[in-house]
Design a protein around this motif. Sequence first.
Motif, PDB file in Angstrom:
ATOM      1  N   LEU A 180       8.192  -0.920  -0.336  1.00  0.00           N
ATOM      2  CA  LEU A 180       6.792  -1.233  -0.068  1.00  0.00           C
ATOM      3  C   LEU A 180       6.585  -2.741   0.005  1.00  0.00           C
ATOM      4  O   LEU A 180       7.335  -3.513  -0.592  1.00  0.00           O
ATOM      5  N   THR A 240       0.265  -1.013  -4.788  1.00  0.00           N
ATOM      6  CA  THR A 240      -0.873  -0.681  -3.937  1.00  0.00           C
ATOM      7  C   THR A 240      -0.735   0.672  -3.249  1.00  0.00           C
ATOM      8  O   THR A 240      -1.588   1.045  -2.455  1.00  0.00           O
ATOM      9  N   GLU A 241       0.308   1.412  -3.532  1.00  0.00           N
ATOM     10  CA  GLU A 241       0.520   2.678  -2.838  1.00  0.00           C
ATOM     11  C   GLU A 241       1.186   3.681  -3.772  1.00  0.00           C
ATOM     12  O   GLU A 241       2.154   3.360  -4.443  1.00  0.00           O
ATOM     13  N   GLY A 242       0.643   4.909  -3.807  1.00  0.00           N
ATOM     14  CA  GLY A 242       1.273   5.980  -4.578  1.00  0.00           C
ATOM     15  C   GLY A 242       0.961   5.922  -6.053  1.00  0.00           C
ATOM     16  O   GLY A 242       0.050   5.228  -6.510  1.00  0.00           O
TER      17      GLY A 242
END
Length: 212
Positions: free
Chosen positions: A84, A89-91
């Motif tokens: 990433l 910021t994701e998941g």
Amino acid sequence: MIGMLYLVGMAYPQDKTFIIEKGTKTFTLSSTGDQFQWFLNGTQLSETSGVYTATWAKGNYLLSILPFKGGCAGDTMYIALKVLDTIYTEGAQVMFTSGQVEVCPPSDAVPSSQEIFVQVRFYGYTLQPGETYKFSYTIDDNLPVTTESTTEDTVILHIPTVDWASGMHQIKITRLMYGTNFENIVDYTTSKFIPMILVEVKSVPNIGEIEF
């Protein structure tokens, strides 16, 4: 068997998905093998030692390693890498719900704090039936401690502080593991961002002198 893989100093079992942040990372194998074949997305790499360094861009990769010892091949290790731009910021994520805690040290005048209660929140992912999560944390970069598995959105850590010296201490979450068999690992040590809380152990004033 191939043994274990270390990414920035941490050991992992086989056939997992690792979520890391982009940039230059070094993989180091702990294995009885004396030679290795490394493959990235099915293409064999030139590296034959137990250490592989690469600069990763955002994307999904399959890293596999085949060990040899005395001409005999072992079991292949398969590692799915999700890289990433920024790991937080994701998941799935975990975070401390406060940034700093203050603790009074032992004193015969005022009762001290024997332990602190630190709250950690799990967010960014909905656990499916049969899935749980757990995470590892370090205190002042000592050996990591791994929590029990849970499905609760919030975990309360009970951390003894009796023997802590005066001053600032750091509690860092180094990795998050989730899934049916914890097959997904978010490795926070690959990022500049590591979930952290500061614990300040205050000093006790001395009595001083009595003058006549």
